[in-house]
Design a protein around this motif. Structure first.
Motif, PDB file in Angstrom:
ATOM      1  N   THR A  29      35.050  30.154  38.915  1.00 25.91           N
ATOM      2  CA  THR A  29      35.904  29.119  39.521  1.00 25.91           C
ATOM      3  C   THR A  29      36.603  29.747  40.712  1.00 25.91           C
ATOM      4  N   ALA A  30      36.364  29.197  41.896  1.00 23.31           N
ATOM      5  CA  ALA A  30      36.961  29.744  43.120  1.00 23.31           C
ATOM      6  C   ALA A  30      37.856  28.675  43.733  1.00 23.31           C
ATOM      7  N   ILE A  31      39.165  28.988  43.826  1.00 24.40           N
ATOM      8  CA  ILE A  31      40.076  27.986  44.391  1.00 24.40           C
ATOM      9  C   ILE A  31      40.777  28.549  45.627  1.00 24.40           C
TER      10      ILE A  31
ATOM     11  N   ARG B 114      42.665  26.141  29.199  1.00 24.80           N
ATOM     12  CA  ARG B 114      41.494  26.960  29.409  1.00 24.80           C
ATOM     13  C   ARG B 114      41.932  28.394  29.705  1.00 24.80           C
ATOM     14  N   THR B 115      41.099  29.378  29.347  1.00 23.60           N
ATOM     15  CA  THR B 115      41.414  30.762  29.738  1.00 23.60           C
ATOM     16  C   THR B 115      40.174  31.402  30.362  1.00 23.60           C
ATOM     17  N   TRP B 116      40.416  32.459  31.127  1.00 26.68           N
ATOM     18  CA  TRP B 116      39.334  33.165  31.821  1.00 26.68           C
ATOM     19  C   TRP B 116      39.277  34.618  31.351  1.00 26.68           C
TER      20      TRP B 116
ATOM     21  N   GLN C 135      33.709  33.990  32.045  1.00 24.41           N
ATOM     22  CA  GLN C 135      34.569  33.033  32.768  1.00 24.41           C
ATOM     23  C   GLN C 135      35.370  33.795  33.819  1.00 24.41           C
ATOM     24  N   ILE C 136      35.092  33.482  35.077  1.00 27.76           N
ATOM     25  CA  ILE C 136      35.746  34.201  36.181  1.00 27.76           C
ATOM     26  C   ILE C 136      36.562  33.202  37.000  1.00 27.76           C
ATOM     27  N   LEU C 137      37.777  33.595  37.327  1.00 27.21           N
ATOM     28  CA  LEU C 137      38.626  32.754  38.192  1.00 27.21           C
ATOM     29  C   LEU C 137      39.041  33.578  39.398  1.00 27.21           C
TER      30      LEU C 137
ATOM     31  N   SER D 277      48.921  33.966  32.453  1.00 23.28           N
ATOM     32  CA  SER D 277      48.836  33.019  31.342  1.00 23.28           C
ATOM     33  C   SER D 277      47.468  32.339  31.312  1.00 23.28           C
ATOM     34  N   LEU D 278      46.698  32.493  32.397  1.00 21.43           N
ATOM     35  CA  LEU D 278      45.358  31.888  32.443  1.00 21.43           C
ATOM     36  C   LEU D 278      44.287  32.831  31.904  1.00 21.43           C
ATOM     37  N   LEU D 279      44.698  34.069  31.592  1.00 19.29           N
ATOM     38  CA  LEU D 279      43.726  35.038  31.070  1.00 19.29           C
ATOM     39  C   LEU D 279      43.736  35.006  29.544  1.00 19.29           C
TER      40      LEU D 279
END
Ligand SMILES: C[S@@+](CC[C@H](N)C(=O)[O-])C[C@H]1O[C@@H](n2cnc3c(N)ncnc32)[C@H](O)[C@@H]1O
Length: 324
Positions: A73-75, A144-146, A46-48, A169-171
């Motif tokens: 996921t690319a934002i 969700r986490t990455w 899972q990559i952000l 916090s997303l990791l």
């Protein structure tokens, strides 16, 4: 090339790619590839990526051949850049021999879009979304986490002490953070045209970064790269690798590489815009300085160096938990 009359941020990012390719610290990059967890079909990596622009890092990471099964996921804040990334990435992937499918219904979320790329033994999904990173964090926190969070040329545009903990916090525990091309307080133009003024321009330009406010909040630091070591430590991130990734742009025997003359004009235009009306800079002298720098690009004599750092870190994992 003649001095442009208008400027496009998308063209700037496109031109920046060859500059970044030369600049990225290869030791940090190899460390990243070495510590990426192994993925299996049932458990894709899972990559952000935040502030992904046109998706240059998607291409770079996919081209490295390291990813087998991944959800990327690319934002980015700018819908125009995300639209352009959605147009370019499938073309790029097809040219690289990937089987490509696109699905704009892939996400329940309006405006969601997924690119599905497959090759024997490899399956990568790239979801793109135009959204402010701060809104994204609030929405995804606890959902969700990455495994890997990437922010290229972004952290110097935000308030790191408040943004970093929110991003982290997303990791998942033991997750990785890669933040290349982080500006670190050096803007050099050669040849010197007016040493005293060159020095003043650099100082005042950096000051505009230090004083930048977005929605009334501090958003920038001209020495983000070096300060990251302390910020990361405070946030419980162990630095695994770090190194410089200076941009060095010059004209070789065939002139500036790729579209790098445009890149230089854009940088000079950015400095001009940032410093126009500055109370401590003489307006005529600034106009003359800017014109001279543009002219040096046309003549192929301008050398531009920006000092930047790449950092790779890992968030602590209770009990040393890591995904292998
Ligand atoms: C200097 S550009 C770098 C783009 C890309 N990472 C690259 O290196 O080519 C910074 C990017 O961050 C995006 N950005 C800035 N603030 C943002 C925010 N609050 N949320 C999401 N993206 C943001 C900008 O739109 C821009 O595309």
């Amino acid at each position: 090339m003649p001095i442009p009359h208008t400027y496009s941020f998308a063209r700037y990012l496109t031109a920046k790619k060859s500059v970044d390719d030369r600049a990225l610290n290869q030791s940090v990059w190899q460390s990243l590839l070495a510590v990426l967890p192994r993925a299996i079909p049932e458990q894709p990596l899972q990559i952000l990526e935040v502030g992904a622009g046109l998706g240059a890092m998607v291409e770079r990471l996919v081209a490295s051949g390291t990813l087998t099964h991944a959800t990327y996921t690319a934002i980015d804040l700018e819908p125009g850049l995300i639209a352009e990334a959605r147009r370019r990435l499938p073309q790029w992937a097809t040219a690289q021999g990937w089987q490509v499918q696109q699905d704009s219904q892939a996400h329940a979320r309006p405006g969601g879009h997924e690119l599905h790329m497959q090759r024997p033994g490899q399956d990568i999904r790239v979801a793109t979304e135009a959204v402010d990173v701060f809104r994204f964090i609030v929405r995804e926190q606890g959902q969700r986490t990455w495994d890997l969070l990437m922010a290229q040329a972004l952290l110097d545009l935000v308030d790191v002490p408040t943004t970093l903990p929110a991003l982290l916090s997303l990791l998942r525990p033991g997750g990785l953070l890669y933040c290349p091309i982080t500006f670190d307080g050096g803007t050099v133009f050669q040849p010197e045209v007016d040493l005293e003024f060159d020095v003043a321009i650099e100082a005042y330009y950096h000051q505009t970064m230090d004083r930048r406010l977005v929605a009334g909040k501090p958003s920038g630091d001209s020495r983000t790269g070096r300060h990251l070591f302390t910020h990361l430590q405070a946030a419980g991130v162990e630095v695994l690798a770090a190194g410089s990734s200076d941009w060095v742009v010059f004209a070789g025997p065939n002139g500036y590489a790729a579209d790098e003359a445009y890149f230089l004009h854009f940088i000079i235009h950015t400095i001009h815009t940032a410093l126009t009306g500055h109370p401590h800079l003489d307006a005529e002298r600034l106009t003359a300085w800017i014109a001279q720098r543009h002219a040096q690009v046309e003549q192929g004599t301008l050398v531009y160096i920006a000092h930047q750092l790449d950092l790779l870190g890992r968030v602590s994992a209770p009990g040393g938990e890591t995904r292998e």
